[in-house]
Design a protein around this motif. Sequence first.
Motif, mmCIF file in Angstrom:
data_model
loop_
_atom_site.group_PDB
_atom_site.id
_atom_site.type_symbol
_atom_site.label_atom_id
_atom_site.label_comp_id
_atom_site.label_asym_id
_atom_site.label_seq_id
_atom_site.Cartn_x
_atom_site.Cartn_y
_atom_site.Cartn_z
ATOM 1 N N ILE A 56 11.162 1.446 2.604
ATOM 2 C CA ILE A 56 10.604 2.193 3.746
ATOM 3 C C ILE A 56 9.093 2.331 3.597
ATOM 4 C CG2 ILE A 56 10.576 4.433 4.908
ATOM 5 C CD1 ILE A 56 13.550 4.703 4.033
ATOM 6 N N CYS A 57 8.643 2.685 2.393
ATOM 7 C CA CYS A 57 7.202 2.833 2.160
ATOM 8 C C CYS A 57 6.454 1.531 2.402
ATOM 9 C CB CYS A 57 6.948 3.321 0.736
ATOM 10 S SG CYS A 57 7.397 5.045 0.448
ATOM 11 N N SER A 58 7.118 0.414 2.210
ATOM 12 C CA SER A 58 6.473 -0.880 2.418
ATOM 13 C C SER A 58 6.071 -1.086 3.872
ATOM 14 C CB SER A 58 7.412 -2.009 1.973
ATOM 15 O OG SER A 58 7.753 -1.883 0.605
ATOM 16 N N TYR A 59 6.754 -0.423 4.797
ATOM 17 C CA TYR A 59 6.403 -0.488 6.219
ATOM 18 C C TYR A 59 5.280 0.480 6.580
ATOM 19 C CZ TYR A 59 10.335 -3.463 7.680
ATOM 20 O OH TYR A 59 11.193 -4.513 7.868
ATOM 21 N N LEU A 60 4.982 1.411 5.679
ATOM 22 C CA LEU A 60 4.044 2.494 6.003
ATOM 23 C C LEU A 60 2.713 2.372 5.269
ATOM 24 C CD1 LEU A 60 6.684 5.364 5.742
ATOM 25 C CD2 LEU A 60 6.002 4.110 7.798
ATOM 26 N N LEU A 61 2.573 1.305 4.472
ATOM 27 C CA LEU A 61 1.353 1.063 3.699
ATOM 28 C C LEU A 61 0.927 -0.390 3.894
ATOM 29 C CD1 LEU A 61 2.560 2.934 0.513
ATOM 30 C CD2 LEU A 61 0.621 3.660 1.921
ATOM 31 N N ASP A 62 -0.354 -0.654 3.752
ATOM 32 C CA ASP A 62 -0.874 -1.999 4.015
ATOM 33 C C ASP A 62 -0.934 -2.879 2.781
ATOM 34 O OD1 ASP A 62 -1.313 -1.498 6.751
ATOM 35 O OD2 ASP A 62 -3.224 -0.525 6.314
ATOM 36 N N GLU A 63 -1.093 -2.291 1.614
ATOM 37 C CA GLU A 63 -1.281 -3.055 0.394
ATOM 38 C C GLU A 63 -0.186 -2.737 -0.616
ATOM 39 O OE1 GLU A 63 -5.130 -2.034 -1.002
ATOM 40 O OE2 GLU A 63 -6.192 -3.081 0.622
ATOM 41 N N SER A 64 -0.015 -3.642 -1.566
ATOM 42 C CA SER A 64 0.934 -3.405 -2.651
ATOM 43 C C SER A 64 0.536 -2.121 -3.384
ATOM 44 C CB SER A 64 0.928 -4.593 -3.619
ATOM 45 O OG SER A 64 1.865 -4.396 -4.646
ATOM 46 N N THR A 65 1.483 -1.183 -3.478
ATOM 47 C CA THR A 65 1.155 0.160 -3.969
ATOM 48 C C THR A 65 2.195 0.638 -4.973
ATOM 49 O OG1 THR A 65 0.153 0.686 -1.825
ATOM 50 C CG2 THR A 65 0.700 2.535 -3.265
ATOM 51 N N HIS A 66 1.721 1.191 -6.087
ATOM 52 C CA HIS A 66 2.593 1.791 -7.097
ATOM 53 C C HIS A 66 3.063 3.143 -6.577
ATOM 54 C CE1 HIS A 66 3.020 3.333 -11.533
ATOM 55 N NE2 HIS A 66 4.188 3.199 -10.931
ATOM 56 N N LEU A 67 4.362 3.304 -6.387
ATOM 57 C CA LEU A 67 4.921 4.516 -5.799
ATOM 58 C C LEU A 67 5.408 5.520 -6.838
ATOM 59 C CD1 LEU A 67 7.097 2.789 -3.064
ATOM 60 C CD2 LEU A 67 4.904 3.940 -2.702
ATOM 61 N N ASN A 68 6.104 5.031 -7.861
ATOM 62 C CA ASN A 68 6.775 5.933 -8.789
ATOM 63 C C ASN A 68 7.120 5.164 -10.054
ATOM 64 O OD1 ASN A 68 8.025 8.455 -9.499
ATOM 65 N ND2 ASN A 68 10.029 7.580 -9.046
ATOM 66 N N THR A 69 7.342 5.889 -11.130
ATOM 67 C CA THR A 69 7.855 5.295 -12.370
ATOM 68 C C THR A 69 9.045 6.116 -12.821
ATOM 69 O OG1 THR A 69 5.696 4.449 -13.071
ATOM 70 C CG2 THR A 69 7.361 4.739 -14.770
ATOM 71 N N ASN A 70 10.140 5.446 -13.169
ATOM 72 C CA ASN A 70 11.314 6.123 -13.707
ATOM 73 C C ASN A 70 11.424 5.862 -15.202
ATOM 74 O OD1 ASN A 70 12.475 7.470 -11.488
ATOM 75 N ND2 ASN A 70 13.324 5.553 -10.720
#
Length: 325
Positions: free
Chosen positions: A165-179
């Motif tokens: 979902i976040c891939s549709y809401l951001l323009d560039e490759s983005t680090h979202l989270n780390t588990n």
Amino acid sequence: MATLDTDRIVTDTAKLIAEHYVFPEVAEQLSALLLANLGAGRYAAAGTAEQLAVLVTEDLRSINGDQHLRLKFHAEQAPEEPGGAVLAEVTREADGSLNGVPLVQRLDGGVVLLELAPIIFPMTLKDGATGETLIAALNLVAGAEALIIDLRRNRGGSPDTVAFICSYLLDESTHLNTNYWRDGDTYAQSWTLPYVPGPRFGGSKPLYVLTSGTTFSGAEELSYDLQQLGRAVVVGERSRGGAHPREGYTVHPHLEATIPTGRSVNPVSGTDWEGVGVQPDIEVPATEALDRAHHEALAALAAASAAAVSATATAAASAAAAVSA
């Protein structure tokens, strides 16, 4: 209903927690607590699986309040394989919720509302039907001038789908989270995808996320990731506060030990929302969140329009001055 072997169920649950719970020291405390309470006869009064689930869950949450940690009762018989119980449950829920996209609505002023509920389903659930529904919805809202994502009734879901979902809401490759995962002592990063099917809403248009006291787990991650990146304005109530990904283990035909096996580390904040929830940028009662977000979106669009008109006028004046010179 299957026979209730309380001693075995509690003993097995204690063993699973000791082996898999994300915090080893707390795991030892919890395991010892269950076994001590079993020996003291605390669970002897539980005549049904549902009653036992209530008592054990109370004990599991008594040390650190982890809301993902519990002995969960299932009215339907649970599959034996790990994760099977929750998979069967969410498949039934997908059938009754248009695969997790119950509402897409155009509001006044070019603002679009997208509700995701009751959870953010895995993309591959029901032979990919849930993924197809979500893709269609995200393509549909891509042309909106401003977008409101309603998570007020959302109880969680798939981290992989959150990243999608976040891939549709951001323009560039983005680090979202780390588990971080206890099993294997490993870390795994979550990033947006370089490609998505169809058009993106993109990373510059106004975006709002609605939350409530019901918003939990994966829905909190979607809210938190976008908020920490400065991509979305969160409107509504503080969410429930569950950040630990969990695995489910069937310990009785109607009982599932749900055990957090990892924890989240946001690359911006360095922490997560466990126990504290996602704090809204604009805090209002959940029932008022949509109206407030719509008002904010219209104001943002009006401000952008005025700025564009001013910029055009300034450019025209500069061009005229250059010609006169």
